[in-house]
Design a protein around this motif. Sequence first.
Motif, PDB file in Angstrom:
ATOM      1  N   VAL A  30       0.878  -3.489  -0.414  1.00  0.00           N
ATOM      2  CA  VAL A  30      -0.066  -4.209   0.632  1.00  0.00           C
ATOM      3  C   VAL A  30      -0.451  -4.775  -1.452  1.00  0.00           C
ATOM      4  CG1 VAL A  30      -2.930  -4.501  -0.152  1.00  0.00           C
ATOM      5  CG2 VAL A  30      -1.651  -2.911   1.468  1.00  0.00           C
ATOM      6  N   LEU A  46      -1.973  -7.865   2.820  1.00  0.00           N
ATOM      7  CA  LEU A  46      -1.004  -6.421   3.909  1.00  0.00           C
ATOM      8  C   LEU A  46       0.474  -6.671   4.210  1.00  0.00           C
ATOM      9  CD1 LEU A  46      -3.885  -6.115   6.475  1.00  0.00           C
ATOM     10  CD2 LEU A  46      -3.610  -5.188   4.103  1.00  0.00           C
ATOM     11  N   TYR A 268     -11.557  -3.406   9.652  1.00  0.00           N
ATOM     12  CA  TYR A 268     -11.222  -3.112   8.667  1.00  0.00           C
ATOM     13  C   TYR A 268     -12.602  -2.584   7.908  1.00  0.00           C
ATOM     14  CZ  TYR A 268     -12.258  -7.997   6.703  1.00  0.00           C
ATOM     15  OH  TYR A 268     -12.707  -8.363   6.505  1.00  0.00           O
TER      16      TYR A 268
END
Length: 356
Positions: A30, A46, A268
Motif C-alpha cells: 500500500v 492498494l 474496508y
Amino acid sequence: MNNEITLRQVIDRLEENQIPYGLLELQHGVTLVISQRGGRIFGPFLTAASGSIFWTNGAFAEPGAFRAFLHSGSWNLGGDRIWIAPEIQYHVPDRSDFWGSVFWPAQVDPGNYALEQSGPAEWRLAQEMALQAYNLASGQKELHLERLIRPVDDPLRNLSDYQALSDGVLFAGYEQVVTLSERKRDDIVSEAWSLTQLNPGGHMVIPCSPRLETTDYYQPVDGDLQTFHANHVRLRITGNRQYKVGYKAAHVFGRLAYHNHLADGHAYLIVRNFFNNPSAPYTEEPDHTPGRRGHSIHVYNDDGNAGGFGELECNAQTIGGDTGRSSSTDQLVLWLYVGRADQIREIGLHLLGVEL
C-alpha cells in the motif's frame, strides 16, 4: 462523487506541475503520496491502478482540469490534511455573517510547506504561518507546524487469535506526529486540526457514552443520517446533504472509524486513533452559540457543491491563551483494513467495541 483517482494519476499531475512529492510504502504494498502543496497525504493506494481510499478531487483525472484547478486557488485537493483551529477564530472575520465572510487562509492551505525525507521510512512536512485572529481573541499569530509521517504496526498483532483474525485481510497503517508551536505567548489559542476526506456511501462510527452531547453547526442533522445507540453514534456519509456535527470530548474516547465498501465488494474500515483529552479546552465554537466548546471530534458531510465527500475530523491539544502550553506534540494514527465483510465486522468489534 466517488472519484476513482489512481496512484499513477496523482503522480502524473504532480510531476506535470512541478509539485514536489514523496512516496511512503506501507504494509502489503500500500502506498501514500505526500504532496508539498497543501501538505496532503493522498491514498492509501492498494495498487498503482486502484482508486484512492480517501476522496480525491476528480481534477486529478485530466491534465487540463488539474491545471485549471491549481489556477483557481481552491484548497480542495482531497486526501488527509492538517489545518489550524479554531475555524471561528482564523477563518471567519464576521461571526454574525458566517457564510458571507468565511474564507480559507492561504497561509495554511496551500501554505508554504517544506518537504523532506527525514528517514528511510519517514517524511517531514514543516511550515511557518502568520494568521489573523478575528474572534475569541484578535491580532496576528505566528505559528510553526511540523508533521512526521511514517508507518505503524497493526494494533491487533499481539492478540492470541491474530492469525485467524488477519487471514486474508489487508492491513496498512501510518501515523502523523504533529507539533504545533507559537512564536510568542498571548491570549490567542490554536489547535492542529486533522481532516480526512472520505468517499461517500459508508457510515462513520463513533464509540461514545450513552450521555453523548452533540452540537449542530448548521441546520439539524436528519434522523436518517445520524442515529444514536447505547455505545456509539452512527452517521451516513452521503456527499449530497450538508451537515457538520461536533461531539464533546467528555463523551468520546479517542477512536472513531469509517466503514465502507470498494467497488469489488470488499469492505474496508478506516480507524482514527488520537489523544482525546477532556481536560483540554477544545476551543472551536459554532458561529451562532458563543462559548459552546469542548468538541474533540467533528464530522462533515458535503452537499455535492464541493465534490460530494465526507470528513473525519479531530483536534489536537490546545496551545496559547491560558493553557500554559506554547507547544503541543500529538500522534494521529490511522489504520486501514480491507477484507470480506464478516472479517471487517469482527475487526470492528475488537477495535471499536461496536457491531458494524
